[in-house]
Design an enzyme around this catalytic site. Structure first.
Site, PDB file in Angstrom:
ATOM      1  N   LEU A  32     -29.931  45.873 -23.131  1.00 59.29           N
ATOM      2  CA  LEU A  32     -29.493  46.625 -22.276  1.00 59.29           C
ATOM      3  C   LEU A  32     -29.649  45.939 -20.778  1.00 59.29           C
ATOM      4  O   LEU A  32     -30.924  45.486 -20.589  1.00 59.29           O
ATOM      5  CB  LEU A  32     -29.624  48.121 -22.573  1.00 59.29           C
ATOM      6  CG  LEU A  32     -29.489  48.828 -23.704  1.00 59.29           C
ATOM      7  CD1 LEU A  32     -30.198  50.051 -23.804  1.00 59.29           C
ATOM      8  CD2 LEU A  32     -28.098  48.694 -24.155  1.00 59.29           C
ATOM      9  N   GLY A  35     -26.018  47.343 -16.128  1.00 61.44           N
ATOM     10  CA  GLY A  35     -24.510  47.747 -16.460  1.00 61.44           C
ATOM     11  C   GLY A  35     -24.617  49.068 -17.275  1.00 61.44           C
ATOM     12  O   GLY A  35     -24.132  50.228 -17.207  1.00 61.44           O
ATOM     13  N   HIS A  36     -25.336  48.681 -18.412  1.00 59.36           N
ATOM     14  CA  HIS A  36     -25.620  49.772 -19.478  1.00 59.36           C
ATOM     15  C   HIS A  36     -26.128  51.153 -18.670  1.00 59.36           C
ATOM     16  O   HIS A  36     -25.635  52.323 -19.124  1.00 59.36           O
ATOM     17  CB  HIS A  36     -26.513  49.225 -20.620  1.00 59.36           C
ATOM     18  CG  HIS A  36     -25.752  48.332 -21.159  1.00 59.36           C
ATOM     19  ND1 HIS A  36     -26.402  46.929 -21.334  1.00 59.36           N
ATOM     20  CD2 HIS A  36     -24.748  48.250 -22.287  1.00 59.36           C
ATOM     21  CE1 HIS A  36     -25.601  46.218 -22.175  1.00 59.36           C
ATOM     22  NE2 HIS A  36     -24.588  46.694 -22.760  1.00 59.36           N
ATOM     23  N   GLU A 149     -15.961  48.500 -17.405  1.00 59.03           N
ATOM     24  CA  GLU A 149     -14.588  47.482 -17.025  1.00 59.03           C
ATOM     25  C   GLU A 149     -14.924  46.230 -16.874  1.00 59.03           C
ATOM     26  O   GLU A 149     -13.579  45.187 -16.870  1.00 59.03           O
ATOM     27  CB  GLU A 149     -14.058  47.901 -15.637  1.00 59.03           C
ATOM     28  CG  GLU A 149     -13.516  49.374 -15.525  1.00 59.03           C
ATOM     29  CD  GLU A 149     -13.054  49.642 -14.177  1.00 59.03           C
ATOM     30  OE1 GLU A 149     -13.419  49.129 -13.116  1.00 59.03           O
ATOM     31  OE2 GLU A 149     -12.133  50.686 -14.205  1.00 59.03           O
ATOM     32  N   ASP A 151     -15.341  44.376 -19.666  1.00 63.67           N
ATOM     33  CA  ASP A 151     -14.714  43.980 -20.831  1.00 63.67           C
ATOM     34  C   ASP A 151     -13.509  44.928 -20.511  1.00 63.67           C
ATOM     35  O   ASP A 151     -13.016  45.881 -21.446  1.00 63.67           O
ATOM     36  CB  ASP A 151     -15.369  44.476 -21.875  1.00 63.67           C
ATOM     37  CG  ASP A 151     -16.495  43.601 -22.325  1.00 63.67           C
ATOM     38  OD1 ASP A 151     -16.487  42.462 -22.488  1.00 63.67           O
ATOM     39  OD2 ASP A 151     -17.655  44.195 -21.945  1.00 63.67           O
ATOM     40  N   GLN A 154     -10.930  44.981 -23.528  1.00 62.04           N
ATOM     41  CA  GLN A 154     -11.370  45.915 -24.673  1.00 62.04           C
ATOM     42  C   GLN A 154     -11.150  47.424 -24.111  1.00 62.04           C
ATOM     43  O   GLN A 154     -10.728  48.069 -25.354  1.00 62.04           O
ATOM     44  CB  GLN A 154     -12.979  45.493 -24.745  1.00 62.04           C
ATOM     45  CG  GLN A 154     -13.676  46.682 -25.438  1.00 62.04           C
ATOM     46  CD  GLN A 154     -15.245  46.441 -25.745  1.00 62.04           C
ATOM     47  OE1 GLN A 154     -15.474  45.510 -26.578  1.00 62.04           O
ATOM     48  NE2 GLN A 154     -16.145  46.946 -25.002  1.00 62.04           N
TER      49      GLN A 154
HETATM   50  O1  PAF Z   1     -18.644  46.267 -25.338  1.00 67.22           O
HETATM   51  C1  PAF Z   1     -19.449  46.183 -26.371  1.00 67.22           C
HETATM   52  O2  PAF Z   1     -20.930  46.198 -26.068  1.00 67.22           O
HETATM   53  C2  PAF Z   1     -19.139  46.075 -27.751  1.00 67.22           C
HETATM   54  O3  PAF Z   1     -17.771  45.523 -27.882  1.00 67.22           O
HETATM   55  C3  PAF Z   1     -19.034  47.430 -28.350  1.00 67.22           C
HETATM   56  C4  PAF Z   1     -17.833  48.501 -27.388  1.00 67.22           C
HETATM   57  C5  PAF Z   1     -20.420  47.963 -28.241  1.00 67.22           C
HETATM   58  C6  PAF Z   1     -18.496  47.475 -29.671  1.00 67.22           C
HETATM   59  O4  PAF Z   1     -19.393  46.591 -30.553  1.00 67.22           O
END
Ligand code: PAF
Length: 281
Positions: A32, A35-36, A149, A151, A154
């Protein structure tokens, strides 16, 4: 702080809460960074109970070396989460707990969103992401789920997943958090040498200039310009640079009024793959 390793334990814990409590989920793969922290802090503000999942999901890695080298430090992650709020529930299952014997991804139809950019260079990656995110939503049943954002592709794919699978979860996008030099925060940054990490501000500076050019230049011209910048740079190898419609993720051919576009980039620095993106209008 409660560390939960099994689905059963998590289920019991969640069932013991009042159904009126708002539940937020922050899915992560650990290692982490700030950003997290921004995602978790937002989740804490907006929900009564927050689950942070920490799981390095094998089915979303197309490269076994990348999976092996993915940074892992559960102890440090727990300390960081505890420093934000000690009531956060941390769900850190094993691979067996999530996949049993069958470590494979479901096949999804994301209507082409998964075929471009990351999808083009990382075979099956988004099927792996869909598989784990759908399972986490099913286990946790959150009201809100938080995604960065950085990703962006995603994020759009998860929104699609929620729509097509009819899932009752609100997807909350969170802005990219950057290091001092502009490098987008990522767990993979830990694998860069200090020197390359400092130089990697070049990626964001290139995106910012691309954004300035977007007002007057065609996508084709900007693509060429970015390619040349990377040829001149030397420390970084460009994998792709694309300007795409944020809804379809299709590469921009001709600008359409009222449509929103973003520039997306993937770069190798040594053997570390970095991605970033920027809103253009
Ligand atoms: O963005 C991430 O860290 C991963 O792709 C996720 C969403 C936790 C899925 O494993």
């Amino acid at each position: 702080m409660p560390l939960i390793k099994t689905k059963k334990e998590l289920d019991q814990k969640l069932k013991s809460l009042s159904p009126s409590k708002k539940l937020g989920l922050v899915p992560t793969m650990g290692a982490l960074h700030n950003g997290h922290v921004a995602l978790v802090e937002k989740a804490v503000l907006e929900n009564d109970v927050v689950v942070v999942s920490i799981f390095v999901n094998p089915t979303q890695f197309n490269n076994t070396e990348d999976l092996k080298k993915y940074p892992r430090d559960l102890f440090k992650d727990l300390e960081l989460i505890e420093s934000i709020n000690s009531d956060i529930l941390v769900f850190a299952p094993t691979v067996e707990e999530i996949y049993d014997e069958n470590v494979s991804a479901k096949k999804y139809d994301f209507n082409g969103l998964d075929k471009v950019m990351e999808g083009e260079f990382r075979d099956d990656h988004f099927n792996g992401v869909g598989t784990i995110v759908e399972q986490l939503f099913d286990i946790v049943k959150p009201d809100n789920a938080y995604f960065g954002e950085k990703d962006f592709q995603q994020l759009q794919i998860i929104r699609k997943l929620v729509k097509t699978q009819n899932l009752a979860v609100n997807i909350v996008p969170c802005p990219i958090v950057r290091e001092k030099n502009g490098l987008a925060m990522s767990s993979r940054n830990e694998r860069l040498s200090t020197e390359v990490r400092l130089k990697a501000g070049f990626i964001y500076r290139t995106l910012q200039t691309a954004k300035r050019k977007f007002g007057t230049k065609s996508a084709l011209k900007i693509r060429e310009w970015v390619k040349n910048q990377f040829l001149k740079e030397g420390d970084f190898t460009l994998e792709y640079f694309e300007i795409a419609d944020i809804e379809t993720l299709n590469p921009l051919k001709r600008k359409v009024k009222n449509k929103k576009y973003r520039a997306f980039i993937a770069v190798y620095a040594d053997d570390v793959r970095l991605i970033d993106n920027i809103a253009l209008n």
